[in-house]
Every structure is written in structure tokens, then in C-alpha cells.
Design an enzyme around this catalytic site. Structure first.
Site, short mmCIF file in Angstrom:
data_model
loop_
_atom_site.label_atom_id
_atom_site.label_comp_id
_atom_site.label_asym_id
_atom_site.label_seq_id
_atom_site.Cartn_x
_atom_site.Cartn_y
_atom_site.Cartn_z
N HIS A 16 62.37 36.50 36.56
CA HIS A 16 61.57 35.29 36.77
C HIS A 16 60.14 35.55 36.34
CE1 HIS A 16 60.60 37.41 40.55
NE2 HIS A 16 59.57 36.60 40.69
N HIS A 55 55.90 33.96 36.89
CA HIS A 55 54.93 33.10 37.57
C HIS A 55 53.79 32.86 36.60
CE1 HIS A 55 56.84 33.72 41.47
NE2 HIS A 55 56.79 35.03 41.27
N TYR A 70 53.48 43.69 32.19
CA TYR A 70 53.62 42.29 31.80
C TYR A 70 52.87 41.37 32.76
CZ TYR A 70 57.41 44.78 29.55
OH TYR A 70 58.14 45.71 28.86
#
Length: 177
Positions: free
Chosen positions: A59, A61, A146
Site C-alpha cells: 500500500h 500513503h 521509498y
């Protein structure tokens, strides 16, 4: 049928959580170049600013700000997800198909929150930057490659050791259940 209501605010700043269907997958970090290319390509067509981001295996954000006269973040997400999915499929990535024959890489929905003020922005950005620690990927946020945390450090907005050595408990306003 549940109707989702989005706060389509022109020029708004929004916090998003977008997840892949298989939460055991590492497709996002395995294909980080394709994900970055998808963001770049969509940003060239439909401008937006990535204020903060973290990409985890399953996932991501993002805090995103739209142009002052534009509120169409749903189309931006549709394009980013679609472009990334095509790239991964072409590369022979691990994508199954659903009962309609569509690629089933992403969860259909995503979570969105309209940023209300500077304190809300800071809380959400901190949550983003601390998220790799929360999920047990690293012991310090600066160890996760990342993340926009590195950009914040280069700009002098945060110290290099931000969030390390246990000085942050990782609770940024979440419920404790």
C-alpha cells in the site's frame, strides 16, 4: 448499495491510502520504477503536487495537492492505478484477474481525507513518514528508501534522525484498537 461521498474540493490538499488487493504482495516496491513512471505520466497530463509519500510493499500513503481550479482526484487515481497495472502486466508481474476478466491488482476503493489546516498536514505527513516503522519494515524512518522523508531532510524540514531511537510512539491520532 453504499454511496461513497468524496469531498471534491478544487485546489484541495488530501491524504490518501491506496492498497493492492493482495495485502501479502510486495508488488509496489518490486515495481517501484513503474509506479514512479505512472505518477509522472499522470502528473504531466493532470497536474498535482505530491507533498508527502511513502510506498510500502502492499500500500501507499500520499498527501496530494490539486490545482486551484481542479477537484478531480478520482480520475488521477484511476489513471495512476491503470498505468501501473498495465506496466506490471507487461513485465509479467503477479496480477490475477477477477470474475469479469479485469486485472485485480488494486483494491477498488481507497481512503481519502481532506487536509484541514497546517496541524492536520503535519500529523498526516508524520504518519506517512513513520509508517514503515509502524509496519515493522525498518527500525527508523530514515532507513526506508521509498519515502518523501528524505526530501524533507534535504530541505531542512526534518532532522536526519527524525523518528529514530524511539522518541516517537507512532500514534498520530489513530484509534488504539
Amino acid at each position: 448499495m453504499v454511496r461513497y461521498r468524496r469531498n471534491l474540493l478544487p485546489g484541495g490538499t488530501f491524504f490518501f491510502t491506496v492498497a493492492v488487493e493482495n495485502r501479502q504482495s510486495s508488488v509496489l516496491t518490486d515495481h517501484i520504477g513503474a509506479l514512479r513512471a505512472a505518477f509522472r505520466a499522470v502528473r504531466e497530463k493532470k497536474s498535482f503536487v505530491v507533498d508527502a509519500i511513502v510506498i510500502l510493499p502492499d500500500h501507499l500513503h500520499v498527501i496530494m495537492t490539486l490545482p486551484i481550479d481542479d477537484c478531480d482526484f478520482p480520475d488521477r487515481w484511476r489513471q495512476i492505478k491503470s498505468q501501473f497495472t498495465r506496466s506490471v502486466a507487461i513485465a509479467g508481474g503477479p496480477i490475477s484477474r477477477n470474475h469479469r476478466g479485469e486485472y485485480a491488482l488494486w483494491q477498488r476503493r481507497y481512503w481519502e481525507h481532506t487536509i484541514r489546516d497546517e496541524n492536520d498536514f503535519e500529523r498526516c505527513a508524520n504518519y506517512i513518514h513513520f509508517n514503515p516503522v509502524k509496519h515493522g519494515h525498518v527500525s527508523s524512518p530514515s532507513d526506508w528508501p521509498y519515502s518523501s522523508l528524505h526530501r524533507y531532510v534535504r530541505a531542512g524540514l526534518l532532522p536526519t534522525d527524525w523518528g529514530g531511537a524511539g522518541e516517537i510512539d507512532g500514534n498520530f491520532g489513530e484509534r488504539a484498537d
